[in-house]
Design an enzyme around this catalytic site. Structure first.
Site, PDB file in Angstrom:
ATOM      1  N   LEU A 210     -40.988 -10.187  14.353  1.00  0.00           N
ATOM      2  CA  LEU A 210     -40.490 -11.569  14.331  1.00  0.00           C
ATOM      3  C   LEU A 210     -39.808 -11.975  13.027  1.00  0.00           C
ATOM      4  O   LEU A 210     -39.934 -13.115  12.576  1.00  0.00           O
ATOM      5  CB  LEU A 210     -41.626 -12.560  14.651  1.00  0.00           C
ATOM      6  CG  LEU A 210     -42.161 -12.512  16.086  1.00  0.00           C
ATOM      7  CD1 LEU A 210     -43.376 -13.422  16.229  1.00  0.00           C
ATOM      8  CD2 LEU A 210     -41.095 -12.910  17.099  1.00  0.00           C
TER       9      LEU A 210
ATOM     10  N   ILE B  89     -40.572  -9.492  32.191  1.00  0.00           N
ATOM     11  CA  ILE B  89     -41.728  -9.310  31.333  1.00  0.00           C
ATOM     12  C   ILE B  89     -41.283  -9.085  29.888  1.00  0.00           C
ATOM     13  O   ILE B  89     -40.129  -8.748  29.639  1.00  0.00           O
ATOM     14  CB  ILE B  89     -42.580  -8.087  31.776  1.00  0.00           C
ATOM     15  CG1 ILE B  89     -41.738  -6.804  31.751  1.00  0.00           C
ATOM     16  CG2 ILE B  89     -43.247  -8.318  33.095  1.00  0.00           C
ATOM     17  CD1 ILE B  89     -42.489  -5.526  32.036  1.00  0.00           C
TER      18      ILE B  89
ATOM     19  N   LYS C 165     -42.789 -16.988  28.600  1.00  0.00           N
ATOM     20  CA  LYS C 165     -42.545 -15.541  28.715  1.00  0.00           C
ATOM     21  C   LYS C 165     -43.867 -14.786  28.717  1.00  0.00           C
ATOM     22  O   LYS C 165     -44.625 -14.817  27.745  1.00  0.00           O
ATOM     23  CB  LYS C 165     -41.662 -15.052  27.560  1.00  0.00           C
ATOM     24  CG  LYS C 165     -41.243 -13.596  27.741  1.00  0.00           C
ATOM     25  CD  LYS C 165     -40.074 -13.237  26.850  1.00  0.00           C
ATOM     26  CE  LYS C 165     -39.547 -11.840  27.195  1.00  0.00           C
ATOM     27  NZ  LYS C 165     -38.379 -11.487  26.396  1.00  0.00           N
TER      28      LYS C 165
ATOM     29  N   GLY D 129     -36.453  -6.346  31.932  1.00  0.00           N
ATOM     30  CA  GLY D 129     -37.135  -5.075  31.721  1.00  0.00           C
ATOM     31  C   GLY D 129     -36.222  -3.930  32.135  1.00  0.00           C
ATOM     32  O   GLY D 129     -36.208  -3.542  33.298  1.00  0.00           O
TER      33      GLY D 129
ATOM     34  N   ASN E 212     -42.816 -17.840  23.722  1.00  0.00           N
ATOM     35  CA  ASN E 212     -43.196 -16.424  23.663  1.00  0.00           C
ATOM     36  C   ASN E 212     -44.693 -16.306  23.435  1.00  0.00           C
ATOM     37  O   ASN E 212     -45.173 -16.483  22.319  1.00  0.00           O
ATOM     38  CB  ASN E 212     -42.416 -15.751  22.525  1.00  0.00           C
ATOM     39  CG  ASN E 212     -42.756 -14.292  22.380  1.00  0.00           C
ATOM     40  OD1 ASN E 212     -43.492 -13.722  23.186  1.00  0.00           O
ATOM     41  ND2 ASN E 212     -42.219 -13.662  21.354  1.00  0.00           N
TER      42      ASN E 212
ATOM     43  N   SER F 171     -34.329 -12.251  24.576  1.00  0.00           N
ATOM     44  CA  SER F 171     -34.671 -12.578  23.194  1.00  0.00           C
ATOM     45  C   SER F 171     -34.914 -11.315  22.370  1.00  0.00           C
ATOM     46  O   SER F 171     -35.545 -10.370  22.833  1.00  0.00           O
ATOM     47  CB  SER F 171     -35.928 -13.449  23.180  1.00  0.00           C
ATOM     48  OG  SER F 171     -36.262 -13.776  21.859  1.00  0.00           O
TER      49      SER F 171
ATOM     50  N   CYS G 184     -45.520 -11.516  22.321  1.00  0.00           N
ATOM     51  CA  CYS G 184     -45.027 -10.533  21.353  1.00  0.00           C
ATOM     52  C   CYS G 184     -46.164  -9.609  20.933  1.00  0.00           C
ATOM     53  O   CYS G 184     -47.160 -10.063  20.378  1.00  0.00           O
ATOM     54  CB  CYS G 184     -44.442 -11.207  20.110  1.00  0.00           C
ATOM     55  SG  CYS G 184     -43.897  -9.989  18.899  1.00  0.00           S
TER      56      CYS G 184
ATOM     57  N   GLY H  88     -31.568  -6.793  28.029  1.00  0.00           N
ATOM     58  CA  GLY H  88     -32.114  -6.636  26.677  1.00  0.00           C
ATOM     59  C   GLY H  88     -31.632  -5.397  25.977  1.00  0.00           C
ATOM     60  O   GLY H  88     -30.543  -5.374  25.393  1.00  0.00           O
TER      61      GLY H  88
END
Lengths: 305, 264
Positions: free
Chosen positions: A74, A192, A166, A244, A128, A22, A131, A266
């Site tokens: 966000l 993570i 998450k 990660g 989530n 994400s 964050c 990611g």
């Protein structure tokens, strides 16, 4: 012989274990210009909130040794726009679509889950609670097992979609947080999210990021992530999506051996827009050269004794 | 949009810490328009990790090559500027939205500062080759004479050209923005600018006063370069306010940028 890369994360069926993390893949369309997203096991969409959000002011990104800090905050068009404008075009891809949700309050998370419940095209919801870049963006939930339990229970009550929670690495004991999420009804854990970090511009004597602190990602955090996935997998009977700093197929295998049923690529997407696709291909090659007929055989197969 | 290995065919030091690289990459050269950029991976290792966005300065459509101007300001650009001809470079491009095309037979003013000259050289080159008879004037500012990088490439593609240096070692003494008012008085239909933010903010202000449309090419720290990460946004007067430099820009209408909120 072609290795079997199919995997399951609880009730989520995946053609291969490679997802995109994400916040690193937008809503998919930016990367559809580079390859057919159907090659991926799944796509986890950018963090979505109930109302549209502007996010943090710039500067939002800083490069660090083998990693990067981000404080996007966000920015997103809100859940209704995601359902109406983003999800329909993703259905042309034969891949699992997972929507990542964030809220300020338990009620907001529950409302997000309620609105997503009737959407048939999604494979799961990723909650989530981790964050680090907004004042009320999740991490205040993710560091408290009581709040995690309340939140996951509330979300669970609003949807039949599989729930992935998450987790934040910014805790003393991630196992306590994982246990709370599972007891409250999480179908899977994602581990993570980014590590809270900071960078300072020594010429200006100012933080590089306007938000002062940000989330650290990239290869720099991989050992921390692998350790946390291993800790969770060793103790909890729940599927895990590991992430990660995965840059290559070997990195993905490391997470799978630690206990992840699937992994999310990611920051590597920024370095190479085809990174996730290359990890899929590399994983197939790895299985071929190592005599692995089913990738599922490797899940948690690290030998520590 | 392509992601590929481009070969460095030429390297030239054009000023202290400034080099130009010519890259063999036909797909990007054929597709590029002025104002677009390439996202360059400076090393094959994980450190430095992120790519560097760099404007396309010129393209040679026939030979399938582009030229970029690199200022070595940090570790990544230092590595990049030391690469030798023959090296392969991993690049993605062309990216972003470039400069809009001026109306027929326009009086065009290009205002560049330092390495901001790069995309304006590409624009001047394109306008020079266009069928329409644009009248193009160029202004270039820098701190000192040796920082007027690639001024000949720029001047040679403009009908009129003027330079300004802060120390007066070449051209007019002072800031290049001081030359802009004078040019606007002479009649200008459209302005394009690229350079330091205070310079562009002043150009935008002067253009707004005269109701002359102005387009500015911006720079920002960047993650993905393709619009996914939202790392490179700038504040605008639009709704939603934050717009991506990589995908919505790098060229913006100067009147839409919230200059007062932009950090240096």
């Amino acid at each position: 012989m072609t290795p079997d890369l199919t995997t399951t994360v609880g009730k989520i069926q995946l053609k291969n274990p490679i997802l995109t993390a994400s916040g690193t893949f937008g809503y998919g369309e930016e990367y559809a210009e580079f390859y057919d997203l159907s090659a991926l096991g799944g796509i986890i969409l950018k963090g979505t909130t109930l109302e549209p959000r502007e996010g943090n002011p710039p500067t939002r990104i800083a490069e660090t040794p083998a990693g990067m800090l981000n404080a996007i905050g966000l920015q997103n068009p809100g859940i209704d726009a995601v359902i109406t404008d983003k999800l329909p075009s993703l259905s042309r891809f034969d891949t699992a679509v997972i929507v990542n949700i964030s809220g300020r309050t338990v009620d907001e998370y529950a409302e997000l889950a309620r609105r997503l419940d009737p959407v048939p095209s999604i494979a799961a919801i990723e909650v989530n609670i981790s964050c680090p870049n907004v004042q009320h963006g999740g991490m205040q939930f993710g560091v408290d097992p009581v709040l995690i339990r309340d939140l996951v229970q509330a979300v669970r009550g609003q949807t039949t979609h599989p729930l992935v929670v998450k987790l934040s690495p910014n805790v003393t004991d991630i196992l306590v947080m994982g246990e709370a999420a599972v007891e409250a009804g999480a179908d899977a854990l994602s581990a993570i999210n980014t590590l809270l970090g900071m960078a300072i511009d020594v010429e200006r004597r100012r933080p590089v990021l306007a938000n002062v602190t940000g989330g650290l990602s990239g290869p720099a955090i991989r050992p921390v992530a692998v350790r946390m996935v291993w800790q969770l997998a060793r103790e909890l009977d729940v599927p895990i999506i590991g992430s990660g700093g995965i840059m290559t197929a070997r990195d993905a295998v490391e997470f799978i051996l630690a206990g992840a049923s699937a992994v999310a690529v990611g920051t590597a997407n920024f370095v190479d827009p085809r990174a996730a696709l290359k990890v899929v291909h590399g994983l197939r090659d790895f299985c071929g050269t190592h005599g692995v007929s089913r990738i599922a055989e490797l899940v948690g197969a690290v030998q520590t004794g | 949009m392509e992601s590929l290995a481009a070969r460095i065919t030429r390297r030239e030091e054009v000023a202290p810490h400034h080099i130009t690289l010519e890259l063999d990459c036909p797909a990007i050269a054929h597709a590029a328009t002025p104002g677009q950029f390439v996202h360059v991976r400076v090393s094959g290792t994980d450190d430095p990790l992120l790519r560097r966005p760099i404007s396309i300065m010129l393209r040679d459509n026939y030979r399938g090559r582009i030229e970029i101007l690199v200022r070595a300001v940090g570790r990544g650009t230092a590595i990049l500027s030391n690469l030798a001809p023959g090296s392969a470079l991993d690049i993605i491009g062309p990216l972003g939205h470039g400069f809009p095309v001026p109306e027929e037979d326009s009086r065009v003013l290009l205002v560049a500062g330092g390495v901001g000259v790069a995309p304006l050289i590409f624009l001047a080159d394109t306008l020079q080759l266009a069928e329409q008879q644009h009248y193009v004037r160029g202004l270039l500012g820098a701190a000192t004479e040796d920082m007027l990088v690639c001024w000949q490439d720029f001047a040679g593609r403009c009908e009129a050209f003027q330079a300004a240096t802060e120390d007066g070692t070449a051209g007019a003494r002072g800031l290049v923005t001081e030359l802009v008012s004078e040019q606007l008085q002479r009649g200008v239909d459209i302005v394009y600018t690229c350079g330091p933010r205070p310079m562009m903010a002043r150009v935008a202000e002067l253009c707004a006063e005269q109701s002359v449309p102005c387009w500015a090419s911006l720079e920002q720290f960047m993650g993905c370069g393709v619009g996914a990460c939202l790392g490179c946004v700038i504040p605008t007067r639009l709704q939603p306010k934050h717009r991506r430099v990589c995908k919505d820009g790098p060229v913006f209408s100067a009147s839409e940028v919230a200059w007062e909120e932009l950090s240096e």
